[in-house]
Structure formats: C-alpha cells, structure tokens
Scaffold this motif. Structure first.
Motif, PDB file in Angstrom:
ATOM      1  N   ARG A  58     -46.297 -14.559   5.191  1.00  0.00           N
ATOM      2  CA  ARG A  58     -44.888 -14.599   5.719  1.00  0.00           C
ATOM      3  C   ARG A  58     -44.704 -14.434   7.639  1.00  0.00           C
ATOM      4  NH1 ARG A  58     -39.054 -14.437   3.647  1.00  0.00           N
ATOM      5  NH2 ARG A  58     -39.421 -16.799   2.936  1.00  0.00           N
ATOM      6  N   TYR A  59     -45.380 -15.653   8.260  1.00  0.00           N
ATOM      7  CA  TYR A  59     -45.674 -15.380   9.290  1.00  0.00           C
ATOM      8  C   TYR A  59     -44.170 -15.553  10.171  1.00  0.00           C
ATOM      9  CZ  TYR A  59     -50.347 -16.147   8.645  1.00  0.00           C
ATOM     10  OH  TYR A  59     -51.767 -16.198   7.828  1.00  0.00           O
ATOM     11  N   GLY A  60     -44.593 -14.762  11.384  1.00  0.00           N
ATOM     12  CA  GLY A  60     -43.072 -13.813  11.435  1.00  0.00           C
ATOM     13  C   GLY A  60     -42.744 -15.813  12.926  1.00  0.00           C
ATOM     14  N   LYS A  61     -42.128 -15.658  14.194  1.00  0.00           N
ATOM     15  CA  LYS A  61     -41.675 -15.780  14.509  1.00  0.00           C
ATOM     16  C   LYS A  61     -42.822 -15.782  15.896  1.00  0.00           C
ATOM     17  CE  LYS A  61     -38.348 -17.360  18.663  1.00  0.00           C
ATOM     18  NZ  LYS A  61     -37.366 -17.148  19.099  1.00  0.00           N
ATOM     19  N   ASP A 142     -34.582 -20.288  13.670  1.00  0.00           N
ATOM     20  CA  ASP A 142     -34.453 -20.830  12.287  1.00  0.00           C
ATOM     21  C   ASP A 142     -33.209 -20.763  11.616  1.00  0.00           C
ATOM     22  OD1 ASP A 142     -35.041 -20.585  10.194  1.00  0.00           O
ATOM     23  OD2 ASP A 142     -36.857 -19.079  10.070  1.00  0.00           O
ATOM     24  N   GLU A 145     -31.397 -17.867   9.682  1.00  0.00           N
ATOM     25  CA  GLU A 145     -31.305 -16.798  10.392  1.00  0.00           C
ATOM     26  C   GLU A 145     -29.330 -17.436  10.902  1.00  0.00           C
ATOM     27  OE1 GLU A 145     -32.759 -14.116  10.525  1.00  0.00           O
ATOM     28  OE2 GLU A 145     -34.344 -14.888   9.844  1.00  0.00           O
ATOM     29  N   ASN A 244     -31.002 -13.784   3.142  1.00  0.00           N
ATOM     30  CA  ASN A 244     -31.748 -14.325   4.347  1.00  0.00           C
ATOM     31  C   ASN A 244     -29.765 -14.619   5.232  1.00  0.00           C
ATOM     32  OD1 ASN A 244     -33.989 -15.057   5.192  1.00  0.00           O
ATOM     33  ND2 ASN A 244     -33.737 -16.206   2.946  1.00  0.00           N
ATOM     34  N   ALA A 300     -46.446 -20.335  11.558  1.00  0.00           N
ATOM     35  CA  ALA A 300     -45.114 -19.904  11.083  1.00  0.00           C
ATOM     36  C   ALA A 300     -44.330 -20.873  11.847  1.00  0.00           C
ATOM     37  CB  ALA A 300     -44.784 -19.038  12.432  1.00  0.00           C
TER      38      ALA A 300
END
Length: 427
Positions: A58-61, A142, A145, A244, A300
């Motif tokens: 999972r690619y983060g910011k 996002d 979030e 989340n 991402a």
C-alpha cells in the motif's frame, strides 16, 4: 459494493506475511556475503521478490522533497509551510528563504487535481515554477482520513475553498488549475467577477481540463455519459472501514480510480514492470530507480468523498452544466460572461487521452466579455495528459509561455465597487 473496501483491507492484511517473507528473501539475495548474490539466479530471485513486494504494497502519501531551488544561479533553501487549512485541504507555501530586499515575483496558487492522486503528482510542475514564482499548492486530504464529524465535502465546497484561498492570498495572485480543478476554478473566478470581488486573480491558467467534454470526447468522457450518475452511485461508492479516521464515510476509493487508470494502458504498465525486472537482473540501477520513482507516485492514491465525486460526474461529464450556462453554486448560476478582468490561458496536449483537444480551449470561447488580448491558447505537440504539466516539453516549452503570460498580466486590474456581499460567494 459496501463490502468492497473491507475485502480490500483484508487482502492487504492477509498478504502481509507473504510480503514480509518476500522482502526478507530479497535482502538475503542482495547480501554481499551470499555467493548466490553474484549469479543470474540470485539477481532474478531478488528482482522477483522486489516486484512482488511492490505489487502488494500500500503506497502512502509521497513527500514533495523540494528542499532547495536555484534562483539567479545560486541554491536557495525552500521550506514547506501550511498557510491555510480546512478539514479537506491544506494550502502549502513553498517559502524560498531569500533576502528581504529581493524583488517580488508572481504569486501562483496551483490547484492540484482531486481525482485520486495526491498533490505531489505536480512535484515537477512546482519545481519548474519555483525559481521565479511564489508557489502555493492545494494539498487535498484523503477522505478516509477525515472523521464524519467534519461533515461533507462536495463540488460547491470545493469552489468555496478556492475562493477562500484567493481571499487569503489577495488580489495579486495568479491561479493555475491542472486537469480536474479547471471547472471549479473557472466557476470560482466567474462567481467572484459577478460579485465584483476585489480578490479576483490577475490570471488563470487552465491545463488539460474538462471544461466542455462534448468536444473530442475521450473514453473517460464517454463512459460517464453512457452510464449516468446512478450507475456510479450503485457501483463505485463504498464505506470506509475501520480503523481509518473516516470510518463509515461514503467515498469513491482511490484503488477504484487506480484500477481504471491502469486498465486504460494495461499493456504499457505490464511492459514497464517487465523492463524493471530486466533492469534489476542486469544491474541497471539508474533505470530501475526511475521506475521506482514514477510508480511510487503513480500507485499512491487517495479516496474522494462520494458527494464530491458524484456531483462532479453529474455536473461535468453527464449534464455539461458549465458550458451550457446551467451550472449552479448554492442557488446562484455560474455566469462565465461575468469574467471581464481575469486573463485566461488554456493549455492542451495533442495526445491527451483524458481531456481531449478543445475541451480546455472552450473556456476562451465561453468568456465573450473578456478582451481578446487577455486570452491565450497553447496546444503542445507530441504530449499526452501528463506531458501537459510535467516532463521535458513542459519545462522547455509550456512553462516559459505560462511564466510570460503571468508576467504580462501582473499589473493590477481595474476594480468596480462590489454590488454583492463577498460572503455570498464563499458561503
């Protein structure tokens, strides 16, 4: 569809042990004390394990990572500062730590697309403008979030955010909209002009934006037109799962958008990963690193609120409300004929397969009361959608024209006494 996000999260959790094992195996075959490291078998094993880990990650910011720029031939430190913030967006200023007596340069509000990727997708755009401009960029949040208690966020809110940022930055601002925000930015400026707002920007640069998607419709445009907003409501909206912060918020998830992007050019992505495997086996570190940099950004993705996504689909791609003169913002019609002061530049790519040629140019034709000398059109040859705002041709051919356009419109625009309270524009 409500369980799609839950299964997506569960899949990532179930793959975690295999991902960890794969990474450990890669490190073992990269270890200089392992004799297999220097064999074709060892290099192939390490390459395969890296690709597996990247496929399942999972690619983060990403970070902007713009720590310095070159001004007048010397390196100048750059510091990121958040100068304006709301639940769904932060406005980031790239503050160049220059001498106090340095001459003022054009102030640019860069409105990044809210279409699945983070604002860092415009890192190259920012980097190109930074030496000669004061750059601010919208850093959209996002949606997963943002807790439900913060309320909703739709296209009307997006327009209000743009107006609010322009009020904060003042009347000597140039605004740049890349792709998706072309419509809300144009609408925001039209509303401000109609209200005789003193903070109307001096110029507006629209790049590869879907102002009128009836012109040269692309596959993306046609899908939205044929299926209608109800189909997207049924098939693309899911709830954010725990843990989340935005738990139970209705969203259009980023992984749906990414799947669509990948499917459009699947053969190209497969080829790119096959080439990376070969680069790793052959020891071509530079080529492999370029691949990592591109896909770390491309993969991402962020979630969009359901109300923003559906309203955008309906307004921009299904009803074509803005070019028809039917777009509404909180009960007020968005009248593009009200634009008389803010100069407009439209930039398009010859090979754009997301916003077809003519869609952005439509903004120049829909603003008949703006003087011709305040309009500029540039069609960049041999570039696709991303080439409009990034890459060699953007740096060498497009960016200089944008900079010249902004400087040509630096002088203050005539201002008429306001007829309408500014609160009615910004909400």
């Amino acid at each position: 569809m409500d369980l799609a996000y839950f299964w997506y999260e569960a899949g990532h959790m179930l793959l975690a042990p295999a991902r960890a094992a794969s990474d450990a195996t890669r490190l073992a075959f990269k270890n200089p004390v392992n004799p297999l490291t220097y064999t074709a078998y060892g290099r192939a094993m390490a390459a395969g394990c890296e690709l597996f880990e990247r496929f399942t990650r999972r690619y983060g910011k990403p970070a902007f990572g713009l720590d310095e720029t070159i001004v007048d031939g010397r390196a100048v430190p750059v510091v990121e500062q958040v100068v304006w913030e709301r639940p769904f967006c932060r406005l980031v200023h790239f503050d160049r730590l220059r001498r106090a007596d340095a001459p003022a340069e054009p102030k640019v509000l860069m409105v990044a697309p809210m279409s699945g990727h983070y604002a860092t997708l415009l890192r190259g755009t920012v980097e190109t403008l930074l030496p000669n401009h004061e750059v601010y960029i919208t850093d959209w949040t996002d949606a997963r979030e943002v807790p439900l208690v913060e309320g909703s966020f739709d296209l009307d809110d997006y327009i209000d955010y743009v107006v609010g940022m322009l009020h904060m930055l003042g009347p000597d601002t140039h605004v740049m909209a890349v792709c998706q925000p072309a419509v809300p930015v144009l609408a925001a400026v039209a509303l401000m002009e109609a209200a005789d707002d003193p903070c109307v920007p001096r110029s507006m640069t629209l790049m590869g934006g879907p102002i009128d998607t009836r012109r040269s419709p692309t596959a993306v445009n046609l899908v939205a037109q044929e299926r209608g907003v109800e189909w997207f409501q049924r098939n693309c909206i899911v709830k954010v799962p725990p843990p989340n912060p935005g738990f139970w918020r209705d969203v259009y998830p980023g992984f749906f958008q990414l799947s669509g992007f990948m499917a459009m050019n699947l053969d190209r992505h497969i080829t790119a990963h096959a080439e990376m495997f070969n680069h790793l086996v052959e020891g071509d570190g530079d080529s492999a690193e370029k691949h990592r940099e591109f896909y770390d950004e491309y993969l991402a993705v962020m979630d969009l609120t359901a109300e923003f996504y559906l309203q955008t689909v309906d307004t921009v791609f299904v009803k074509h409300s803005l070019p028809k003169g039917e777009m509404m913002h909180r009960g007020r019609r968005v009248d593009l004929e009200a634009i008389t002061r803010c100069a407009i530049m439209a930039v398009e790519g010859e090979r754009d397969d997301i916003s077809g040629v003519g869609q952005t140019k439509a903004a120049l034709e829909l603003t008949p009361n703006l003087p011709a000398e305040k309009k500029l059109y540039h069609l960049q040859e041999r570039v696709g959608h991303y080439g409009v705002f990034n890459g060699t041709r953007f740096r060498n051919e497009i960016a200089p024209k944008i900079a010249a356009f902004m400087r040509a419109n630096e002088r203050e625009t005539a201002f008429r006494a306001p007829r309408t309270r500014l609160r009615s524009v910004a909400g």
